[in-house]
Design a protein around this motif. Structure first.
Motif, mmCIF file in Angstrom:
data_model
loop_
_atom_site.group_PDB
_atom_site.id
_atom_site.type_symbol
_atom_site.label_atom_id
_atom_site.label_comp_id
_atom_site.label_asym_id
_atom_site.label_seq_id
_atom_site.Cartn_x
_atom_site.Cartn_y
_atom_site.Cartn_z
ATOM 1 N N SER A 1 29.092 -4.609 30.258
ATOM 2 C CA SER A 1 30.035 -5.648 30.675
ATOM 3 C C SER A 1 31.447 -5.086 30.792
ATOM 4 O O SER A 1 32.187 -5.429 31.720
ATOM 5 N N ASP B 1 31.679 -17.476 22.268
ATOM 6 C CA ASP B 1 30.352 -16.921 22.518
ATOM 7 C C ASP B 1 29.385 -17.307 21.414
ATOM 8 O O ASP B 1 28.233 -17.659 21.677
ATOM 9 N N CYS C 1 27.561 -17.696 30.605
ATOM 10 C CA CYS C 1 28.909 -17.147 30.799
ATOM 11 C C CYS C 1 29.905 -18.234 31.203
ATOM 12 O O CYS C 1 31.049 -18.243 30.742
ATOM 13 N N ASP D 1 29.367 -11.233 29.386
ATOM 14 C CA ASP D 1 27.974 -10.782 29.499
ATOM 15 C C ASP D 1 27.633 -10.402 30.939
ATOM 16 O O ASP D 1 26.578 -10.750 31.460
#
Length: 158
Positions: free
Chosen positions: A89, A130, A37, A66
């Motif tokens: 999340s 991501d 993250c 996340d």
């Protein structure tokens, strides 16, 4: 004009006890979820600055995209996209009081597995960051465990 550092955007989140618990959960094989993250948030921060997007939204959404601790037993990972981890999340970020723009970027970070495609510059930045960091995580994990062990994990013993 002073430019805020990445750390300044997420300092309150870093101090959150539940966020710190992400250290205890693996993200992609060998990397803990907090490290993953943090990397996604930092790349989102850099991309937002480069593309003149809302740095606060992209950075914070990237960092908490996340924010969950394992899959709930009743949520199948890819069978039911509405039950995927981004739902957890989104719930965590909403309860913490994150803005609707941040929550939307989190909600869409798993497109196309999630049904909603990113529609803002910040959401696309989080989605891109991501995916790039996911590839880095996997590559580093394969290097750490060795190619033969990675093949065994992926394909089983043949």
């Amino acid at each position: 004009m002073t430019i805020k550092s990445y750390q300044e955007y997420i300092q309150d989140l870093l101090e959150h006890e539940d966020i710190q618990r992400l250290r205890d959960t693996n993200a992609h094989w060998r990397r803990d979820r907090l490290t993953h993250c943090y990397a996604v948030g930092k790349l989102s921060y850099r991309l937002a600055r480069f593309f003149h997007a809302n740095v606060t939204v992209a950075t914070r959404a990237g960092f908490v995209h996340d924010w969950y601790h394992g899959h709930q037993p009743d949520r199948k990972r890819f069978v039911n996209p509405d039950g995927h981890h981004f739902r957890q999340s989104v719930e965590a970020a909403s309860e913490y009081g994150e803005s609707p723009a941040i929550v939307d970027a989190i909600r869409t970070h798993m497109w196309p597995w999630g049904r909603k495609m990113p529609s803002t510059r910040e959401a696309w930045i989080v989605w891109s960051a991501d995916n790039v960091i996911w590839l880095v995580d996997i590559w580093q994990s394969i290097k750490m465990i060795g190619r033969d062990r990675a093949k065994e994990l992926l394909y089983g013993n043949r």
